[in-house]
Design an enzyme around this catalytic site. Sequence first.
Site, PDB file in Angstrom:
ATOM      1  N   GLU A  10      39.659  42.411  58.027  1.00  0.00           N
ATOM      2  CA  GLU A  10      38.832  43.572  57.630  1.00  0.00           C
ATOM      3  C   GLU A  10      38.532  43.389  56.151  1.00  0.00           C
ATOM      4  O   GLU A  10      39.444  43.495  55.329  1.00  0.00           O
ATOM      5  CB  GLU A  10      39.619  44.866  57.848  1.00  0.00           C
ATOM      6  CG  GLU A  10      39.912  45.194  59.290  1.00  0.00           C
ATOM      7  CD  GLU A  10      38.637  45.376  60.101  1.00  0.00           C
ATOM      8  OE1 GLU A  10      38.631  45.064  61.276  1.00  0.00           O
ATOM      9  OE2 GLU A  10      37.636  45.812  59.497  1.00  0.00           O
ATOM     10  N   CYS A  36      36.197  50.598  51.590  1.00  0.00           N
ATOM     11  CA  CYS A  36      35.306  49.527  52.062  1.00  0.00           C
ATOM     12  C   CYS A  36      34.112  50.100  52.830  1.00  0.00           C
ATOM     13  O   CYS A  36      33.113  49.437  53.020  1.00  0.00           O
ATOM     14  CB  CYS A  36      36.062  48.548  52.934  1.00  0.00           C
ATOM     15  SG  CYS A  36      36.917  49.338  54.290  1.00  0.00           S
ATOM     16  N   GLU A  42      29.655  43.365  46.161  1.00  0.00           N
ATOM     17  CA  GLU A  42      30.548  44.523  46.285  1.00  0.00           C
ATOM     18  C   GLU A  42      31.146  44.882  44.924  1.00  0.00           C
ATOM     19  O   GLU A  42      31.716  44.035  44.257  1.00  0.00           O
ATOM     20  CB  GLU A  42      31.677  44.209  47.269  1.00  0.00           C
ATOM     21  CG  GLU A  42      32.586  45.415  47.518  1.00  0.00           C
ATOM     22  CD  GLU A  42      33.677  45.133  48.526  1.00  0.00           C
ATOM     23  OE1 GLU A  42      34.427  44.174  48.311  1.00  0.00           O
ATOM     24  OE2 GLU A  42      33.755  45.863  49.524  1.00  0.00           O
ATOM     25  N   LYS A  98      53.148  43.021  54.195  1.00  0.00           N
ATOM     26  CA  LYS A  98      53.086  42.876  52.746  1.00  0.00           C
ATOM     27  C   LYS A  98      52.025  43.812  52.189  1.00  0.00           C
ATOM     28  O   LYS A  98      50.836  43.574  52.298  1.00  0.00           O
ATOM     29  CB  LYS A  98      52.744  41.445  52.329  1.00  0.00           C
ATOM     30  CG  LYS A  98      53.012  41.234  50.826  1.00  0.00           C
ATOM     31  CD  LYS A  98      52.188  40.147  50.218  1.00  0.00           C
ATOM     32  CE  LYS A  98      50.875  40.663  49.767  1.00  0.00           C
ATOM     33  NZ  LYS A  98      50.973  41.722  48.691  1.00  0.00           N
TER      34      LYS A  98
HETATM   35  O1  TXE Z   1      42.113  42.439  47.274  1.00  0.00           O
HETATM   36  P1  TXE Z   1      42.857  41.181  47.809  1.00  0.00           P
HETATM   37  P2  TXE Z   1      42.177  43.029  45.861  1.00  0.00           P
HETATM   38  C1  TXE Z   1      37.730  44.282  47.864  1.00  0.00           C
HETATM   39  C2  TXE Z   1      37.263  44.919  46.580  1.00  0.00           C
HETATM   40  C3  TXE Z   1      38.185  44.363  45.572  1.00  0.00           C
HETATM   41  C4  TXE Z   1      38.409  42.973  46.096  1.00  0.00           C
HETATM   42  C5  TXE Z   1      39.688  42.400  45.607  1.00  0.00           C
HETATM   43  O2  TXE Z   1      35.954  44.472  46.290  1.00  0.00           O
HETATM   44  O3  TXE Z   1      37.586  44.307  44.286  1.00  0.00           O
HETATM   45  O4  TXE Z   1      38.485  43.129  47.504  1.00  0.00           O
HETATM   46  O5  TXE Z   1      40.684  43.435  45.713  1.00  0.00           O
HETATM   47  C6  TXE Z   1      46.996  39.985  49.415  1.00  0.00           C
HETATM   48  N1  TXE Z   1      47.066  35.087  51.023  1.00  0.00           N
HETATM   49  N2  TXE Z   1      38.594  45.139  48.644  1.00  0.00           N
HETATM   50  O6  TXE Z   1      42.477  42.032  44.770  1.00  0.00           O
HETATM   51  O7  TXE Z   1      43.110  40.136  46.789  1.00  0.00           O
HETATM   52  C7  TXE Z   1      47.166  40.938  48.261  1.00  0.00           C
HETATM   53  O8  TXE Z   1      48.447  40.796  47.684  1.00  0.00           O
HETATM   54  C8  TXE Z   1      47.489  36.220  51.635  1.00  0.00           C
HETATM   55  C9  TXE Z   1      38.116  45.592  49.916  1.00  0.00           C
HETATM   56  O9  TXE Z   1      43.141  44.154  46.026  1.00  0.00           O
HETATM   57  O10 TXE Z   1      42.090  40.834  48.995  1.00  0.00           O
HETATM   58  C10 TXE Z   1      46.971  42.284  48.935  1.00  0.00           C
HETATM   59  O11 TXE Z   1      48.149  42.681  49.597  1.00  0.00           O
HETATM   60  N3  TXE Z   1      47.418  37.459  51.077  1.00  0.00           N
HETATM   61  C11 TXE Z   1      39.249  45.990  50.809  1.00  0.00           C
HETATM   62  C12 TXE Z   1      45.887  41.980  49.951  1.00  0.00           C
HETATM   63  O12 TXE Z   1      45.914  40.564  50.140  1.00  0.00           O
HETATM   64  C13 TXE Z   1      46.858  37.553  49.855  1.00  0.00           C
HETATM   65  C14 TXE Z   1      40.239  46.880  50.118  1.00  0.00           C
HETATM   66  C15 TXE Z   1      44.495  42.383  49.471  1.00  0.00           C
HETATM   67  O13 TXE Z   1      44.306  41.775  48.230  1.00  0.00           O
HETATM   68  C16 TXE Z   1      46.381  36.418  49.146  1.00  0.00           C
HETATM   69  C17 TXE Z   1      40.645  46.299  48.869  1.00  0.00           C
HETATM   70  C18 TXE Z   1      46.502  35.148  49.783  1.00  0.00           C
HETATM   71  N4  TXE Z   1      46.073  34.037  49.185  1.00  0.00           N
HETATM   72  C19 TXE Z   1      39.817  45.447  48.145  1.00  0.00           C
HETATM   73  N5  TXE Z   1      45.881  36.849  47.943  1.00  0.00           N
HETATM   74  C20 TXE Z   1      38.804  46.703  52.065  1.00  0.00           C
HETATM   75  N6  TXE Z   1      38.119  45.991  52.947  1.00  0.00           N
HETATM   76  O14 TXE Z   1      39.101  47.873  52.244  1.00  0.00           O
HETATM   77  C21 TXE Z   1      46.035  38.191  47.908  1.00  0.00           C
HETATM   78  N7  TXE Z   1      46.636  38.620  49.047  1.00  0.00           N
END
Ligand code: TXE
Length: 481
Positions: free
Chosen positions: A248, A282, A385, A173
């Site tokens: 991660e 990240c 962050e 996904k």
């Molecule tokens: O990440 P999310 P987002 C950090 C960065 C950002 C914050 C939120 O600070 O502001 O995370 O970003 C899926 N069960 N990073 O909103 O929500 C979602 O659909 C299962 C760091 O993009 O974590 C997407 O595919 N899955 C990071 C994925 O999780 C779920 C890079 C990431 O979304 C879910 C990006 C659930 N309940 C953001 N809710 C890095 N480490 O590189 C959401 N998702």
Amino acid sequence: MTRIRNFIDGQFVEPMGGKYLDNIEPATGQPYSQVADSDARDVERAIAAAEKAFPAWSKTPAAERSRLLLRIADLIERDLEKLARAESIDTGKPLSLARSLDIPRAASNFRFFATAILHTENEAHVTDGVAFNYTLRQPRGITGLISPWNLPLYLLSWKIAPALAVGNTAIAKPSELTPMTALLLCEICVEAGLPNGVLNIVHGTGPNVGAAITAHPKIGTISFTGGTVTGRKVAEAAAPLFKKVSLELGGKNPNIVFADADLDAAIAGSVRSSFANQGQVCLCGSRVFVERSAYQNFVERFIDKVSQLKQGDPLDEKTEQGAIVSKTQLDKVRFYVDLAQKEGGTVALGGKVPDSINERCRDGYFFPPTVLTDLPVSCRTNREEIFGPVVTITPFDSEEEVIGYANDCDYGLASSVWTQNLSRAHRVAEKIHTGTVWVNCWLVRDLRVPFGGMKQSGVGREGGEEALRFFTEAKNVCIAK
Ligand code: TXE
């Protein structure tokens, strides 16, 4: 307008509920395609396909799995320009960055694991004349792979390649914010001849699709990259089912510059580690610490370099700073820059949403590279962050003091240390609590090494042998003499 459908059992299919989400181009703020807004029914459909494909795929000889994954890598390289453009439009990152980093690394991910499985070794032990023990590593079954929006194809391939290489099937996904390159990858998988059901991609939101994947009893392995808040939800969903989980998550990475460093290299490296992909990596070094005797010189020269970064339309070849991925993320960045000033910080550069980049991008999500100084080390801006083009610079007086600053953090993903004193490099690297320590460099990646974070940056290690072990089950067979 392109409709990005699910990819299940080798076919592109409509979501069962027939609903779609607008897919917004960050550079314009306008929808440019639509993505399936799937739900648990679509996940069930994908599970049926993955379950059906698993017996044959898990028994496919490694050489054949390798050949197919290498073919995918070749096709990614053949379609480099098309994939880079799609990635740039979908994420807002400069086209030049997608072309030079994201897409080539996606191909490398497939190529690396396609060849790694041809040379794996399994351990064997002769137990003092009594028995013969050997370790059998077997694929685990259906894997759930959830990836974020910042490096969409790079991080999706980083999960798909090892999962499939060792004989699992997958339900992936991608982030609903950046689904386009996943669609193009599926088209490549069909052309490469990947058997139906081996890879399935279900698009949609986290709560509707991601949560269905992490909670489903038939998906025993979850690999997640995203925010720490969501990572916690994934862990909570997986725990009662004793799933194997790799997380991660976020980072607030220290970037330490000692006065004896090669300052030209440290400044160039720090500009890159602060603002690559508009700071939406990240691994970005968002907390810069500079030894006091070099601090003023560093700040002046760093600001001068940053001010030369060209912010513009991501599709312009000369652009070095593109758009922020979404309005939500842009608002988060603006919130923290405002907060920093309330916490006593100085905006030494940037800080204000730029005038329109060009006519096409007049409604886009842009924020300039921003440098904050004079902040207390333990303020919120230095602890939370931000995930945008915002970096803080703080002076320090001793090695012990800066290691304390670096480790006083809820995250522990990566760090950089700039010094020409080799003993100090080893000493500091040993004491910093991060999963990766770069010395006199940043984002140098070797796919053979373990990669992952500590504390709230995650659990588990991906990359190299660690990834192959994560996606397999180790069984001990003991045969009496
Ligand atoms: O990440 P999310 P987002 C950090 C960065 C950002 C914050 C939120 O600070 O502001 O995370 O970003 C899926 N069960 N990073 O909103 O929500 C979602 O659909 C299962 C760091 O993009 O974590 C997407 O595919 N899955 C990071 C994925 O999780 C779920 C890079 C990431 O979304 C879910 C990006 C659930 N309940 C953001 N809710 C890095 N480490 O590189 C959401 N998702």
